[in-house]
Design an enzyme around this catalytic site. Structure first.
Site, PDB file in Angstrom:
ATOM      1  N   TYR A   1      16.757  52.187 -54.392  1.00  0.00           N
ATOM      2  CA  TYR A   1      17.570  51.071 -53.882  1.00  0.00           C
ATOM      3  C   TYR A   1      18.848  50.892 -54.725  1.00  0.00           C
ATOM      4  CZ  TYR A   1      18.492  46.163 -52.557  1.00  0.00           C
ATOM      5  OH  TYR A   1      19.060  44.985 -52.130  1.00  0.00           O
TER       6      TYR A   1
ATOM      7  N   LYS B   1      22.715  51.184 -53.676  1.00  0.00           N
ATOM      8  CA  LYS B   1      23.611  50.027 -53.787  1.00  0.00           C
ATOM      9  C   LYS B   1      24.814  50.321 -54.690  1.00  0.00           C
ATOM     10  CE  LYS B   1      21.670  46.969 -51.118  1.00  0.00           C
ATOM     11  NZ  LYS B   1      22.301  46.749 -49.795  1.00  0.00           N
TER      12      LYS B   1
ATOM     13  N   SER C   1      24.426  45.358 -54.582  1.00  0.00           N
ATOM     14  CA  SER C   1      23.407  44.523 -55.223  1.00  0.00           C
ATOM     15  C   SER C   1      23.548  44.609 -56.736  1.00  0.00           C
ATOM     16  CB  SER C   1      22.010  45.010 -54.833  1.00  0.00           C
ATOM     17  OG  SER C   1      21.032  44.350 -55.624  1.00  0.00           O
TER      18      SER C   1
HETATM   19  P1  NAP Z   1      15.913  40.862 -44.804  1.00  0.00           P
HETATM   20  O1  NAP Z   1      15.642  39.426 -44.592  1.00  0.00           O
HETATM   21  O2  NAP Z   1      14.765  41.829 -44.869  1.00  0.00           O
HETATM   22  O3  NAP Z   1      16.961  41.350 -43.719  1.00  0.00           O
HETATM   23  C1  NAP Z   1      17.324  42.702 -43.584  1.00  0.00           C
HETATM   24  C2  NAP Z   1      17.765  42.931 -42.173  1.00  0.00           C
HETATM   25  O4  NAP Z   1      18.166  44.304 -41.999  1.00  0.00           O
HETATM   26  C3  NAP Z   1      16.648  42.664 -41.177  1.00  0.00           C
HETATM   27  O5  NAP Z   1      17.127  41.823 -40.184  1.00  0.00           O
HETATM   28  C4  NAP Z   1      16.322  44.060 -40.656  1.00  0.00           C
HETATM   29  O6  NAP Z   1      15.939  44.054 -39.314  1.00  0.00           O
HETATM   30  C5  NAP Z   1      17.635  44.774 -40.765  1.00  0.00           C
HETATM   31  N1  NAP Z   1      17.500  46.234 -40.772  1.00  0.00           N
HETATM   32  C6  NAP Z   1      16.753  46.998 -41.593  1.00  0.00           C
HETATM   33  N2  NAP Z   1      16.912  48.299 -41.306  1.00  0.00           N
HETATM   34  C7  NAP Z   1      17.789  48.367 -40.283  1.00  0.00           C
HETATM   35  C8  NAP Z   1      18.366  49.427 -39.539  1.00  0.00           C
HETATM   36  N3  NAP Z   1      18.073  50.709 -39.828  1.00  0.00           N
HETATM   37  N4  NAP Z   1      19.235  49.141 -38.537  1.00  0.00           N
HETATM   38  C9  NAP Z   1      19.530  47.856 -38.240  1.00  0.00           C
HETATM   39  N5  NAP Z   1      19.021  46.797 -38.915  1.00  0.00           N
HETATM   40  C10 NAP Z   1      18.150  47.048 -39.924  1.00  0.00           C
HETATM   41  O7  NAP Z   1      16.723  41.067 -46.183  1.00  0.00           O
HETATM   42  P2  NAP Z   1      17.983  40.287 -46.818  1.00  0.00           P
HETATM   43  O8  NAP Z   1      17.553  39.752 -48.128  1.00  0.00           O
HETATM   44  O9  NAP Z   1      18.615  39.371 -45.847  1.00  0.00           O
HETATM   45  O10 NAP Z   1      18.961  41.525 -47.121  1.00  0.00           O
HETATM   46  C11 NAP Z   1      20.223  41.707 -46.493  1.00  0.00           C
HETATM   47  C12 NAP Z   1      21.053  42.657 -47.335  1.00  0.00           C
HETATM   48  O11 NAP Z   1      21.322  42.050 -48.605  1.00  0.00           O
HETATM   49  C13 NAP Z   1      20.368  43.992 -47.632  1.00  0.00           C
HETATM   50  O12 NAP Z   1      21.329  45.027 -47.619  1.00  0.00           O
HETATM   51  C14 NAP Z   1      19.834  43.798 -49.033  1.00  0.00           C
HETATM   52  O13 NAP Z   1      19.629  45.015 -49.689  1.00  0.00           O
HETATM   53  C15 NAP Z   1      20.953  42.957 -49.627  1.00  0.00           C
HETATM   54  N6  NAP Z   1      20.569  42.234 -50.828  1.00  0.00           N
HETATM   55  C16 NAP Z   1      19.734  41.177 -50.759  1.00  0.00           C
HETATM   56  C17 NAP Z   1      19.426  40.474 -51.931  1.00  0.00           C
HETATM   57  C18 NAP Z   1      18.541  39.254 -51.902  1.00  0.00           C
HETATM   58  O14 NAP Z   1      18.408  38.612 -52.967  1.00  0.00           O
HETATM   59  N7  NAP Z   1      17.950  38.894 -50.777  1.00  0.00           N
HETATM   60  C19 NAP Z   1      19.952  40.886 -53.167  1.00  0.00           C
HETATM   61  C20 NAP Z   1      20.813  41.974 -53.212  1.00  0.00           C
HETATM   62  C21 NAP Z   1      21.140  42.629 -52.026  1.00  0.00           C
HETATM   63  P3  NAP Z   1      14.379  43.903 -38.901  1.00  0.00           P
HETATM   64  O15 NAP Z   1      13.780  42.915 -39.792  1.00  0.00           O
HETATM   65  O16 NAP Z   1      14.445  43.468 -37.501  1.00  0.00           O
HETATM   66  O17 NAP Z   1      13.845  45.282 -39.078  1.00  0.00           O
END
Ligand code: NAP
Length: 309
Positions: free
Chosen positions: A171, A175, A158
């Site tokens: 976080y 990352k 990230s």
């Molecule tokens: P999200 O919509 O909250 O999705 C995260 C997913 O991870 C959910 O489906 C969740 O499952 C699953 N999860 C959490 N803990 C878990 C575990 N212990 N085992 C298996 N699955 C697990 O968030 P997102 O924005 O798509 O994020 C996806 C990735 O991108 C993350 O690593 C996040 O840090 C990274 N990221 C996102 C952004 C952004 O702008 N969105 C920016 C930088 C990095 P449940 O919901 O079913 O618990």
């Protein structure tokens, strides 16, 4: 028409929602057989039902693809092993692991609890290490048995970690650790025919809808933050076409596709063994050093940021 990932077996963690869901759908649309992992919890990491992963599997099957749901916790050692074994046993092999699962527990350093620190470090860092470790062992065994691999690990870093964002020491540390893990694992896994890369995505998802006005974006700005923009680079990295690219972190949003250049050695001087002589030397180093980058890719400025000396 043939797909970019025809026949490749890919695990996507945290694929029930958000960015991971888009990865799973695009990979399947390009012919991959997908293990759709999702814990089924809330954004802070609590709870557990299997339905988001099952819904994605049904969507993939509905478009004629192959997928299976997995509800293991990726930060659990045995859970990760079960997930990797499920891919191998169901689809007769494993070609790529996309470590995407993640949670947020934002808090300023002064108030952060031990539990908030531990939960975020566990899901992101151990949740990247554990699936990668079981997949790596599988690929090494194949090499020793005289088989060849075209393996891939794609991690999720990230800009919060590689550049820095207040309120996210837990976080961001995880990352940045994932970015370092990516570089080192790439060096270790080359001999087994496996590349290791990472992405630093930006998208409007459940994770970010309450952050910095993201949820109120409208029109083109909202569309540019759709998680669908992240899936193309991840799908390509999972494909055989990406074999020459390893140890890199790609920034991806609906606005940019870029490469983060990471840490590099800046100016150097002859060392001295007297702390009283260090001040002028550091002044000289600060005058020569490029400033750090902010999360938008621009030089950082402002209180607490490394400014000209
Ligand atoms: P999200 O919509 O909250 O999705 C995260 C997913 O991870 C959910 O489906 C969740 O499952 C699953 N999860 C959490 N803990 C878990 C575990 N212990 N085992 C298996 N699955 C697990 O968030 P997102 O924005 O798509 O994020 C996806 C990735 O991108 C993350 O690593 C996040 O840090 C990274 N990221 C996102 C952004 C952004 O702008 N969105 C920016 C930088 C990095 P449940 O919901 O079913 O618990």
């Amino acid at each position: 028409m043939s797909g970019l990932c025809d026949g490749r077996v890919v695990i996507v963690t945290g694929a029930g929602r958000g960015i991971g869901r888009e990865h799973a759908l695009m990979l399947a649309s390009e012919g991959a057989k997908v293990v759709v992992n999702d814990l089924g919890g809330e954004v802070d990491g609590t709870g557990g039902d299997k339905s988001p992963a099952q819904q994605v599997v049904e969507e993939i099957k509905g478009m004629g693809g192959e997928a299976i749901a997995n509800g293991d916790d990726v930060s659990d050692w045995e859970g990760s092993q079960r997930m990797v074994n499920m891919a191998i046993e169901t689809f007769n092999g494993l070609d790529a692991v996309v470590n995407n699962a993640g949670i947020l527990r934002d808090r300023m350093l002064t108030n952060m609890t031990e539990a908030e620190w531990d939960a975020v470090i566990k899901v992101h860092l151990k949740g990247t290490f554990a699936p990668s470790r079981w997949a790596a062992a599988y690929w090494r065994e194949r090499t020793k048995a005289g088989e060849t691999n075209d393996g891939r690990i794609i991690n999720t870093s990230s800009v919060s970690g590689i550049y820095g964002n207040p309120g996210q020491t837990n976080y961001g540390a995880a990352k940045a650790g994932i970015a370092a893990f990516t570089i080192i694992a790439a060096q270790e896994m080359a001999r087994y025919g496996v590349t290791v890369n990472a992405i630093a995505p930006g998208a409007l998802t459940r994770m970010t809808e309450n952050l910095g006005g993201m949820g109120s974006l409208e029109g083109e700005a909202r569309e540019a933050m759709s998680p669908r923009w992240i899936a193309p680079i991840v799908t390509w990295l999972c494909s055989a076409e990406s074999a020459q690219v390893t140890g890199r972190v790609f920034e991806a949003t609906g606005n940019i596709l870029g490469v983060a250049e990471m840490w590099r050695r800046g100016p150097v001087l002859e060392p001295v063994d007297d702390p009283k002589l260090i001040g002028p030397l550091v002044k000289e180093l600060m005058a020569q050093a490029a400033p750090n980058s902010d999360m938008g890719g621009k030089p950082v400025t402002g209180p607490g940021r490394p400014t000209p000396y």
